[in-house]
Write an enzyme that holds these catalytic residues in place. Structure first.
Site, PDB file in Angstrom:
ATOM      1  N   HIS A 165       0.843  -1.194   0.000  1.00  0.00           N
ATOM      2  CA  HIS A 165       0.000   0.000   0.000  1.00  0.00           C
ATOM      3  C   HIS A 165       0.879   1.245   0.000  1.00  0.00           C
ATOM      4  CE1 HIS A 165      -3.298  -2.501   2.173  1.00  0.00           C
ATOM      5  NE2 HIS A 165      -3.740  -2.244   0.948  1.00  0.00           N
ATOM      6  N   CYS A 252      -2.608   0.082   9.968  1.00  0.00           N
ATOM      7  CA  CYS A 252      -3.605  -0.903   9.514  1.00  0.00           C
ATOM      8  C   CYS A 252      -4.561  -1.314  10.623  1.00  0.00           C
ATOM      9  CB  CYS A 252      -2.920  -2.168   8.992  1.00  0.00           C
ATOM     10  SG  CYS A 252      -1.652  -1.898   7.748  1.00  0.00           S
TER      11      CYS A 252
END
Length: 259
Positions: A165, A252
């Site tokens: 990401h 996250c």
């Protein structure tokens, strides 16, 4: 404080079967993962954050990574559409909690054929930098852009080649300072920022959380800790060994916002 609320989800026993596309460090130990998650929640609370803890979802091994199925801001929330089929239904599981904090007309969704994961969304002021990655496609970015435009905010798409990401390779720390690693060191996309360059052997530590009341960082990365300290940040280290095994970082594990 940069945010006063956080949403987290307890890891399920199935976390040992979480997606591992990058780390290749072996399977997580469930007991250790629970301990690390409890330490994470405890530290957020200690730093003045109100934490909403959601029950574990045994059918969804990666569901402790709540940042991916939703994006939350001070003005609106977006239920995303994760790419991997094993994570798609997480969006349905996170929505009821989002509805407790946002009015219905402030909640939006990314729909097929769009895919977007929160780990690719980095908010800086009124600009969203969104990673065009293996998990977020152009259609997903285009849909998010339409949503952001309703609130006078812009979107800048950033290619992601080396990382899972965008926020696996760069994290905004506030005060125009940006932690950068790998492909984002001296990247033209981030030329306006003061770049804090993370050495390659400590790339994992590029993913930190600035609460405004101290920076949470993964333990065991002395060069990054020293750099943050030199730039005026007070650091708090926590162990992330088990979550790193399934491509997970500090951001996250929570959705962070003001409410």
């Amino acid at each position: 404080m940069l945010f006063n609320n956080a949403i987290v989800r307890k890891p399920a026993h199935s976390v040992i079967n979480g997606i591992d596309d990058y780390a290749d460090l072996g399977k997580p130990d469930y007991s250790k993962a629970i301990q690390e998650h409890e330490s994470y929640v405890s530290l957020l609370t200690k730093l003045g954050i109100k934490v909403t803890i959601l029950d574990a979802l045994e059918d969804y091994p990666d569901s402790c990574f709540v940042e991916d199925p939703a994006v939350v801001t001070d003005e609106f929330a977006v239920i995303t559409n994760p790419t991997r089929s094993s994570r798609t239904k997480e969006r349905e599981k996170i929505r009821p909690t989002i509805e407790k904090f946002y009015q219905e007309d402030r909640i939006f969704e990314i729909k097929e054929p769009g895919h977007l994961e929160g780990g690719d969304v980095m908010s800086v002021g009124k600009t969203f930098y969104i990673g065009l990655s293996a998990r977020t496609n152009q259609e997903g970015i285009d849909q998010f852009t339409e949503i952001a435009d309703k609130f006078g905010q812009e979107v800048i798409a950033v290619p992601v080649n080396e990382f899972l990401h965008l926020k696996t390779g760069t994290t905004y720390m506030g005060n125009n300072k940006l932690l950068v690693a790998g492909e984002y060191i001296d990247s033209p996309y981030f030329k306006k920022f003061e770049q804090l360059r993370v050495p390659e052997k400590e790339n994992y530590a590029v993913n930190c959380i600035n609460t405004g009341n101290g920076v949470i960082m993964p333990a065991g990365f002395p060069a990054v800790k020293e750099m943050l300290t030199q730039h005026g940040f007070k650091t708090h280290e926590i162990n992330m060994s088990e979550f790193s095994k399934i491509d997970g970082g500090l951001t996250c594990l929570s959705l962070r916002f003001n409410a």
